[in-house]
Structures are given as C-alpha cells and as structure tokens.
Scaffold this active site. Structure first.
Site, PDB file in Angstrom:
ATOM      1  N   LYS A  83       0.850  -1.193   0.000  1.00  0.00           N
ATOM      2  CA  LYS A  83       0.000   0.000   0.000  1.00  0.00           C
ATOM      3  C   LYS A  83       0.879   1.234   0.000  1.00  0.00           C
ATOM      4  CE  LYS A  83      -4.093   1.886   0.197  1.00  0.00           C
ATOM      5  NZ  LYS A  83      -3.651   2.924  -0.756  1.00  0.00           N
ATOM      6  N   LYS A 107       4.456   2.506   8.521  1.00  0.00           N
ATOM      7  CA  LYS A 107       3.249   3.306   8.767  1.00  0.00           C
ATOM      8  C   LYS A 107       2.004   2.419   8.848  1.00  0.00           C
ATOM      9  CE  LYS A 107       3.006   7.145   6.486  1.00  0.00           C
ATOM     10  NZ  LYS A 107       2.778   8.185   5.442  1.00  0.00           N
ATOM     11  N   LYS A 119       5.567   2.113  -2.848  1.00  0.00           N
ATOM     12  CA  LYS A 119       5.585   3.517  -3.258  1.00  0.00           C
ATOM     13  C   LYS A 119       6.123   3.597  -4.677  1.00  0.00           C
ATOM     14  CE  LYS A 119       4.672   7.461  -1.018  1.00  0.00           C
ATOM     15  NZ  LYS A 119       3.666   7.682   0.031  1.00  0.00           N
ATOM     16  N   THR A 207      -5.573  12.929   5.672  1.00  0.00           N
ATOM     17  CA  THR A 207      -4.176  13.102   6.083  1.00  0.00           C
ATOM     18  C   THR A 207      -4.009  14.362   6.924  1.00  0.00           C
ATOM     19  OG1 THR A 207      -3.490  12.027   4.011  1.00  0.00           O
ATOM     20  CG2 THR A 207      -1.789  13.149   5.291  1.00  0.00           C
ATOM     21  N   ASN A 238      -2.970  19.662  -0.216  1.00  0.00           N
ATOM     22  CA  ASN A 238      -4.064  19.002   0.492  1.00  0.00           C
ATOM     23  C   ASN A 238      -3.792  18.836   1.992  1.00  0.00           C
ATOM     24  OD1 ASN A 238      -6.638  17.616   0.314  1.00  0.00           O
ATOM     25  ND2 ASN A 238      -5.502  15.755   0.763  1.00  0.00           N
ATOM     26  N   SER A 367      -7.547   5.539   3.469  1.00  0.00           N
ATOM     27  CA  SER A 367      -7.461   4.644   2.314  1.00  0.00           C
ATOM     28  C   SER A 367      -7.989   3.253   2.663  1.00  0.00           C
ATOM     29  CB  SER A 367      -6.012   4.534   1.835  1.00  0.00           C
ATOM     30  OG  SER A 367      -5.623   5.693   1.143  1.00  0.00           O
TER      31      SER A 367
END
Length: 434
Positions: A83, A107, A119, A207, A238, A367
């Site tokens: 993820k 994380k 990533k 976030t 954001n 998510s």
C-alpha cells in the site's frame, strides 16, 4: 527548550548530506537495535521485495512522442497487500521510492492495518503538461504496471502532484484490462478516488485531519492549549490546507506558509480559507497574498512560532536549519521531512517531533476505509468516517507516546519499534518459506 550550543553548531556543519534511503535505514537500525530484532528478520526487512522500473512512450498534444520513466517499489507484504502512493515529481527515482516504500511498511504496521508498504511514481514535472497529456501519461503508466498492482496485491493512492482524478484514470484503465466479469470487482485497485467513482467521503481531508489530531493529542498530553498558539506550514497542498483548517478552528494562528513558489509570513494571522482561495485563483501559488509579507526561503523555518508542520517533501529540516527553528513541536505532515542529522539537533534542543509514520497516517487509514467500503459494497457517511479516523489515530498516538515514555526514547524510535515488532511477530508465527 535549550539553545543550540557552539559545539553542536560546529558538529552539525560537518554532517554529510544523506539520501532518503540512508535516513530510513538509520531510523530502522536504531529501532531494530533497541528491540533486539532477530538477525534473520532484520535481513529481510532491510531490503525491498520487488522493484519495478518501466519506460513508456506517450504521444503529446503536438504529435511528438516523449518517453517517461516510472517506478513502483514493493518493500514488504508480511501483513497484507502493498500500500502506498504514486507521486509525479522531478525528484522521483529508485532511491526515493525505496525509502518511501519502507516508510509505508512501518506506517501501515503502526496503524494496525492489514497492509505492507509500497511507493512509486513518475519522474516528471506535471506543470509542464496539459490535462489531456497527464491523462494519457497516467493511463499508459497504469497499463505498464498492470500486472504488478491489484486490489489484493498492491494498492496505489494519491501522493505529491497526484489527485483523485489521477486515481480515477488509474482505476478505469486497470479495470479495462480485466475480463468483463471481473471489472466491477476491481474498483478498489486504488484508493483516493473521487466520491462519484467509489471514493470515500472525507478521504480528501484524512491526512491533514490526522496531522491536526496528532497535534491535538500531543497538546493534551502536555497540558498545552492550542488557542493562540502560532504555527507555520511548509506546503499548502491538500495536507497543509486541511491541517491548517482544523487548527484554525481550535484557535491556533497561522503565521507563515511556504510552497514551491515562495514563502510568506504575517505578524498577526493568515486566514486559512482566504489563502486557500487566493492560491486557487493563482495557479496554486501563495506568493503575493495581500495580507502577508514575503520571507526568504532560507529564513522560513526560523520564523517565530510554537508549532512547525513540514508538509511538502523529504529532507527539508536538516542540520543547517534545525539550529534556528523556534517551534517547540514539529508535526511531520510529509514523509521524511526531517533528516537524521536535523533530528539530532532538534532532540538535543528539547524540541518534540511527532514522526511522519504516526503524524500523517490519517491518509492511509482513510485509504483502508475506502478499500473496505469498495470491497464490501458499502457507503460510509462523513461523520462516521471522521469518528472512525479519530478513534484510530488516538489509539496509535497513545501507543507511541506511552511507549516512548516507558522506554525513555524519542517518539520516532518508539513508533518504529512498535511497527517492526508487529511484523517480526508475523514472521515468527508463520515461519519463512521454505
């Protein structure tokens, strides 16, 4: 908070420049040493599982063809599917993707999610391309990656310079490559989609809201009232916007902002919504905001404030600027914004740091909620999403804060220890094939 000493100043000036991978490995090894991580598991977690590099051609609006380079690094999947975000930025390379993928593993583990870490992105300056070109670039990148991502294998999300629209293009392209009977079952191949395309209500602010919650939880633990406290934000995208939005509601005062175009400050306060609307009307730039004055890039982190939120890119707080930071708290909205040498200076000076894998984890928690919603065919309301996010962030924060106090270590090391121990437990219980 102590002042910087002459000896430390001399020491930090000699500190070598490190890449992001060097930073994450030092952080990992520090925590692994603290918990006496099994040597075999340390070997496994020190390297990535898979590294995908794709070069792909795309026809531009003028008919010319350009070749782009894209990356996807899959670090570890002991706890579940990979993820992590996809970013479009000139700094994207294999080293950055490795470091960011590893951070995602810690994380997701820290948050207690059934995910591993991945990533990637494209080495590109998206401001140089039209929307139709970016759509074709995204779709061609997705096609090149199609066999390496999937809703139960590797689930991308938005990151720097990507958005819900980017995710909608990826989802549509990916589903188009599946057999017709399977297409609707693959909607959760990405998260961070628009509301009308399977997205989660509230995912846009998750976030930034998580950053705000982390600051709020820290303030409560330390008997600090956020009302009247001054804060600065690096990055007004954001994450920076939503963190500022919620902090302002608690009475905190935004006194400085930096983005890719420049830096501004105010002797009083910068109204968050006014700055957001100004930037929106000026191609995303905060420069020239009428209720502010400009600040040089090098002086930004030394602005007088109580809280500093780096919410842009990695390696922003270093041994060069850390001695001059006046904030009492660093809340890491970005991934890896503080390098190892910079952190040593901050800790020496008594400045608290809420580490990235905790502070900005609201995004990956959101998510996960979206992934569950798609998987189960449900639709969650905004108030339900925010309540679940609040609870999840509170649990993670308390675990890290309490462990750091019990062990007498900083919060980053504590967060890494908790995350790594969960993965170690999975390997011990399952064994290693064959």
């Amino acid at each position: 908070m102590t002042t910087i000493t002459a000896d430390l100043k001399k020491e930090v000036k000699k500190a070598p420049v490190r890449g992001m991978m060097d930073n994450v490995m030092e952080q990992f090894n520090s925590a692994a040493n603290h918990i006496n991580l099994h040597p075999n598991i340390r070997k496994i977690l020190s390297i990535t599982n898979n590294e995908i590099l794709v070069n792909f051609p795309v026809k531009m609006d003028n008919g010319d063809v350009e070749v782009f380079t894209g990356y996807r690094v899959q670090h570890n999947s002991a706890l579940g599917p990979y993820k992590g975000g996809l970013r479009y930025h000139p700094t994207v390379d294999i080293d950055a993707a490795r470091a960011l993928a590893m951070w995602m593993t810690w994380k997701t583990s820290l948050a207690g999610l059934p995910y591993g870490g991945g990533k990637g992105g494209i080495k590109i300056d998206p401001s140089k391309y039209s929307e139709s070109e970016l759509e074709r670039i995204t779709r061609r990148f997705t096609y090149a990656l199609a066999d390496n991502i999937g809703p139960e294998h590797d689930i991308p999300a938005p990151d720097v310079n990507t958005s819900s629209q980017t995710m909608a293009w990826i989802a549509d392209t990916y589903m188009s490559t599946r057999p017709p009977a399977e297409r609707s079952a693959n909607q959760h191949v990405v998260t961070g989609k628009p509301d009308g395309s399977g997205g989660l209500e509230g995912r846009d602010r998750a976030t930034g809201y998580g950053v705000y919650l982390s600051i709020k939880f820290w303030a409560k633990k330390n008997n600090v009232n956020l009302k009247g406290k001054k804060y600065i934000v690096q990055g007004f995208g954001n994450v920076g916007y939503w963190a500022s939005y919620f902090l302002e509601k608690d009475g905190a005062l935004l006194v400085g902002v930096q983005d890719a175009y420049g830096s501004i400050k105010s002797a009083n306060t910068i109204k968050v919504e006014d700055l957001f609307n100004y930037a929106k009307a000026n191609k995303g730039s905060i420069v020239g905001f009428p209720y502010s004055e400009p600040v040089s890039k090098n002086d930004f982190f030394s602005l007088d404030c109580d809280i500093c939120i780096p919410a842009a890119l990695g390696n922003q707080i270093t041994s060069e600027n850390a001695p001059f930071i006046k904030a009492k708290l660093i809340a890491e909205g970005a991934n890896g914004p503080t390098n190892v040498e910079g952190e040593k200076v901050l800790l020496e000076r008594g400045i608290a740091i809420i580490p990235d894998i905790l502070c900005n984890s609201g995004g990956v928690v959101g998510s996960y909620f979206e992934w569950l919603q798609n998987r189960n065919g449900e639709i969650w309301q905004l108030d339900e999403v925010m309540a679940k996010l609040d609870k999840k962030m509170q649990e993670s924060f308390n675990k890290v804060y309490d462990y750091s106090k019990e062990e007498g270590i900083d919060m980053r090391t504590a967060a890494f220890c908790i995350a790594i121990k969960r993965i170690e437990k999975a390997y011990i219980q399952r064994g290693i094939f064959p």
